[in-house]
Enzyme design. Structure first.
Site, PDB file in Angstrom:
ATOM      1  N   GLY A 112       0.826  -1.220   0.000  1.00 22.76           N
ATOM      2  CA  GLY A 112       0.000   0.000   0.000  1.00 22.76           C
ATOM      3  C   GLY A 112       0.848   1.252   0.000  1.00 22.76           C
ATOM      4  N   ASN A 113       0.242   2.373   0.318  1.00 25.15           N
ATOM      5  CA  ASN A 113       0.986   3.634   0.422  1.00 25.15           C
ATOM      6  C   ASN A 113       0.405   4.500   1.534  1.00 25.15           C
ATOM      7  OD1 ASN A 113      -1.086   5.491  -0.775  1.00 25.15           O
ATOM      8  ND2 ASN A 113      -0.805   4.103  -2.517  1.00 25.15           N
ATOM      9  N   HIS A 114       1.073   5.637   1.812  1.00 29.07           N
ATOM     10  CA  HIS A 114       0.715   6.460   2.973  1.00 29.07           C
ATOM     11  C   HIS A 114      -0.382   7.481   2.709  1.00 29.07           C
ATOM     12  CE1 HIS A 114       3.719   4.929   5.657  1.00 29.07           C
ATOM     13  NE2 HIS A 114       4.676   5.107   4.755  1.00 29.07           N
TER      14      HIS A 114
END
Ligand code: CTP
Length: 405
Positions: free
Chosen positions: A215-217
């Protein structure tokens, strides 16, 4: 939705005044500025200090302050407000409002406001149903004041019936709804009013196994701010939101998704009937090639994960976009920003592109602020200052309105 709105809370003498403390707290949390005016009766139920502390402003009860060296200007207070909410509104104050009986500061403010007025009554059932209250309520409605219906339940008298003041969260929704369709009291309704807007927002999580993901932030803040502002301007908003802790106002339709594939499928359901599409999501560019149905055990010293390209939602819709549909994309660049942004605008068939540069301090998805440049298809480039994400959302939607012209 309520960010920057100036709300005057008028409090009357009812036990329901304790709920006004929560009401003020929610309004402040949503970014509104709040000032409070109280009747003397109200101060018997809740202290002005409590409401002054919650509203972060002085609380007004009299025409003069205790030292009597200056007066509390009711006209200044009244003209300051974008909206006045009387909560709780007692039978006595409702009667005074209906008849112009101006015998206290709250009434002087009410009679001086030019903004919309919302009334949240609270009283015993017999008082609520009394013909005089019925007549007074109709009179207030004929002035254009909006009435929030009372709830049924246990009343302070011990009786059960109609007359309970609506809950603070519902009052806040009612207030938010009343701001829809115009930027503020004085500006005309927006070009986005009535338009169907689809917004993708937040990160996507690409599952490796039932426990883990890539995923990502991204927090989803930018997309949610866009959804809130578009809704406030009167648009019909459909938000497709990846995993995010954020909540949205009641009237915004939200579909929560996990992966890029789900985000694409959910967006596809709405795309053909959408007027404007804003692709604010940070969709993971790659997704695991193989999803393991069972949890992967740590048997080896090294572990390699093969990823394949994820579906590019903006590109897919760019291929089938009709002439009367407008699309807006985002780009995050580190170098050759304008050149890369122009290429992306053409490649994904966007009409407008919002460019973030990682070289700008305070920009990007970890911050509450953003610094953007907007490019459009006609080669117009507009640079904006560093602003909070609500203001950035307003700038983006204003650029869309200008482009529609
Ligand atoms: N986008 C999308 N689906 C994807 C990837 C991106 O809808 N799978 C959208 C984003 O929401 C955004 C724009 O396309 O509006 C960003 O394009 P992208 O090519 O991902 O740009 P960058 O994130 O800047 O990445 P890169 O430069 O590596 O292409």
């Amino acid at each position: 939705m309520l960010n920057g709105k100036k709300i005057l809370v008028a409090v009357c003498g009812s036990i329901a005044a304790y709920k006004t403390a929560y009401l003020i707290r929610i309004l402040i949390k949503k970014g509104a500025s709040v000032r409070v005016v109280m009747t003397h009766g109200a101060t018997e139920f809740i202290s002005p200090l409590t409401l002054a502390t919650l509203s972060k402003n002085e609380c007004y009860t009299d025409y003069t302050n205790p030292s009597k060296t200056n007066w509390n200007n009711h006209v200044e207070l009244a003209l300051w407000a974008d909206l006045m909410i009387v909560a709780p509104a007692t039978a006595a104050t409702i009667s005074k409002m209906a008849n112009g009986h101006c015998d206290n500061l709250l009434m002087a403010v009410y009679m001086s406001v030019r903004c919309p007025v919302i009334v949240a009554p609270a009283m015993d059932e017999d008082m609520w149903k009394h013909p005089s209250t019925r007549t007074n309520i109709q009179e207030l409605q004929s002035f254009g004041n909006k009435i929030i219906s009372v709830n049924s339940g246990e009343l302070a008298s011990g009786l059960t019936g109609e007359g309970r003041m609506e809950e603070p969260e519902e009052i806040v929704d009612f207030i938010s709804e009343s701001f829809r369709g115009s930027s503020n009291n004085s500006t005309p309704s927006s070009k986005l009013s009535g338009k169907k807007i689809l917004i993708t927002a937040g990160p996507t999580y690409e599952a490796i196994d039932p426990i883990r993901f890539v995923g990502n932030h991204s927090s989803g803040k930018m997309g949610v701010a866009l959804a809130e502002k578009a809704y406030e301007l009167g648009a019909e908003v459909q938000l497709i939101l990846g995993p995010s802790k954020l909540d949205t106002s009641k009237g915004i339709k939200v579909t929560r998704v996990f992966s890029g594939k789900e985000m694409y499928a959910a967006s596809k359901k709405h795309f053909s009937s959408t007027d404007i599409c804003i692709f604010a999501a940070a969709v993971a560019d790659y997704t695991p090639k193989i999803f393991s149905e069972q949890k992967i055990k740590k048997t080896e010293d090294e572990f390699a994960l093969t990823l394949k390209k994820n579906v590019d939602i903006a590109s897919e819709f760019g291929k089938i976009k009709k002439k009367d549909q407008l699309s807006v994309g985002f780009a995050l660049e580190t170098n050759d920003e304008i050149k890369n942004a122009k290429t992306k605008l053409a490649r994904k068939n966007f009409d407008l592109l919002v460019l973030n540069s990682l070289n700008d301090k305070g920009a990007g998805f970890q911050f509450n602020t953003n610094k953007i440049t907007i490019l459009n298809r006609n080669n117009k480039i507009t640079k904006f200052e560093l602003k909070n994400k609500e203001e950035v959302a307003a700038d983006i939607l204003k650029s869309i309105e200008d482009y529609l012209k």
